[in-house]
Design an enzyme around this catalytic site. Structure first.
Site, PDB file in Angstrom:
ATOM      1  N   ARG A  16       0.903  -1.272   0.002  1.00  0.00           N
ATOM      2  CA  ARG A  16       0.116   0.050  -0.071  1.00  0.00           C
ATOM      3  C   ARG A  16       0.919   1.092   0.018  1.00  0.00           C
ATOM      4  O   ARG A  16       0.892   1.898  -0.933  1.00  0.00           O
ATOM      5  CB  ARG A  16      -0.858   0.044   1.239  1.00  0.00           C
ATOM      6  CG  ARG A  16      -1.940   0.990   1.284  1.00  0.00           C
ATOM      7  CD  ARG A  16      -1.574   2.246   1.739  1.00  0.00           C
ATOM      8  NE  ARG A  16      -0.940   2.413   2.950  1.00  0.00           N
ATOM      9  CZ  ARG A  16      -0.298   3.369   3.489  1.00  0.00           C
ATOM     10  NH1 ARG A  16      -0.277   4.733   2.665  1.00  0.00           N
ATOM     11  NH2 ARG A  16       0.118   3.539   4.818  1.00  0.00           N
ATOM     12  N   CYS A 241       4.762   9.289  -0.084  1.00  0.00           N
ATOM     13  CA  CYS A 241       3.422   9.733   0.028  1.00  0.00           C
ATOM     14  C   CYS A 241       3.340  10.922  -0.956  1.00  0.00           C
ATOM     15  O   CYS A 241       4.123  11.789  -1.168  1.00  0.00           O
ATOM     16  CB  CYS A 241       3.194  10.232   1.452  1.00  0.00           C
ATOM     17  SG  CYS A 241       1.370  10.918   1.471  1.00  0.00           S
ATOM     18  N   ASN A 250       9.103   4.043   3.203  1.00  0.00           N
ATOM     19  CA  ASN A 250       9.431   3.601   4.660  1.00  0.00           C
ATOM     20  C   ASN A 250      10.700   2.862   4.721  1.00  0.00           C
ATOM     21  O   ASN A 250      11.309   2.577   3.824  1.00  0.00           O
ATOM     22  CB  ASN A 250       8.183   2.635   4.677  1.00  0.00           C
ATOM     23  CG  ASN A 250       6.877   2.973   4.915  1.00  0.00           C
ATOM     24  OD1 ASN A 250       6.121   3.105   3.797  1.00  0.00           O
ATOM     25  ND2 ASN A 250       6.362   3.672   6.149  1.00  0.00           N
TER      26      ASN A 250
END
Ligand code: HMG
Ligand code: MG
Length: 305
Positions: A16, A241, A250
């Site tokens: 995701r 993002c 991340n």
């Protein structure tokens, strides 16, 4: 100060948080293979996608197709992000057992990411969380910009603490603290956790650290010192993002696992399988994994041939 945990839950967010930020479209079949390999590596929570507006995040438009094609392993949770009731309907139709709601501790980021103020985001989240709980669907809560906002600068730890308490009151079983742009350093992360832990039990907190400035592993260590025992990460360091310009992925799951293995902290995740999964998705994207551990293991394997 809490004792450093001996067991850590790793929450995999690559499919995701990673893939939502890819310029290229990743086919649903590749996403399904990625998610299944992550579960096979021992991860018990694998974020599978999001039911958000396809105009805002086109990369996640096929989440229903991914969930329909997925072989769900027993004991593994596949949460999806849900911003509003429309997204919740999608999650329900896809038989999700867990959703994640998300808000930001900064007003500007809330506007850019979800087109609403913080107060309005609470009005959206409360009914979603209530509906989820009525259907026995677990709800995880995310807070973005817990250290700095790309538009406003430093964020007061008290604002993060207040939001964490609010999300908990909506029924979130866990609050994931997002250093969205990866500018946090260990002392600032600890100050933020101390403020939040005064309002929410530390067992209910998770660290979600982007690695833009190379601080994420140090921030995880600093969080472990405070008793945090759940960390989000992305295989191969995928991610970012779209509403946080310049933010990279991340922290890489392989790097987190290597560190935890080395510290004798149990996770139940297999490094070899995880690294192979990182190589799989990196090859599909046509690049090397961002994980240093993955690169080192690949170089070692190549030498051994
Ligand atoms: P909006 O444009 O204000 O919403 O977006 P709206 O209610 O006015 O609807 C506009 C259109 O979107 C309508 O379609 C709706 O049907 C549709 P139209 O009539 O124009 O054809 N729509 C939807 N479609 C599918 N699923 C939905 C949905 N909702 C509305 N759920 C909205 C508001 C919240 C929907 C939008 O801003 C949005 O989708 N934002 C999501 C952004 C996002 O996904 N960001 C990345 C995830 S958060 C993150 O990465 C941070 C995190 O990793 C932690 C960290 O690192 O900090 C979690
Ligand atoms: Mg994130």
């Amino acid at each position: 100060m809490s004792a450093s945990p001996k067991r850590v839950r790793m929450v995999e967010v690559g499919p995701r948080d990673g893939l939502q930020n890819e310029a290229q479209t990743v086919p649903a079949a590749t996403k399904i293979a990625l998610i299944e390999k992550l579960a096979d590596a021992g991860l018990k929570t694998v974020e599978a996608g999001s039911f958000v507006s396809p105009k805002w995040i086109p990369q996640m438009a096929d989440t229903a197709e991914v969930l329909a094609g997925l072989r769900r392993a027993p004991g593994v949770s596949y949460p999806v992000l849900v911003p509003n009731m429309k997204g919740f309907e999608g999650a329900l139709a896809s038989h999700c057992d867990e959703i994640a709601v998300f808000a930001a501790a900064s007003e500007s980021f809330s506007q850019r990411n979800t087109n609403c103020s913080i107060a309005e985001s609470y009005e959206r989240i409360a009914p979603v969380a209530a509906a989820a709980r009525a259907h026995n669907i677990r709800v995880r809560g995310y807070i973005s910009t817990v250290v700095d906002c790309p538009y406003e600068g430093p964020i007061a730890p008290a604002a993060v603490a207040e939001m964490a308490a609010k999300l908990l009151s909506f029924g979130c079983y866990e609050i994931s603290l997002g250093d969205t742009i990866g500018t946090g350093t260990p002392s600032r992360i600890q100050a933020m956790i101390d403020a939040v832990a005064a309002k929410v039990p530390v067992e209910k907190l998770a660290g979600h650290y982007h690695d833009t400035y190379g601080q994420a592993l140090a921030n995880i260590l600093a969080s472990l010192e405070r008793g945090v025992a759940t960390f989000d990460s992305s295989v191969a360091g995928l991610g970012g993002c779209p509403y946080a310009p310049g933010a990279t992925g991340n922290v890489a799951s392989e790097d987190v696992l290597y560190m935890l293995d080395g510290m004798g902290v149990a996770t139940g995740v297999d490094l070899k399988k995880l690294a192979a999964t990182g190589q799989f998705i990196s090859a599909a994207l046509g690049r090397e994994p961002a994980s240093k551990v993955a690169r080192a293991l690949a170089a070692k394997a190549a030498k051994g041939k």
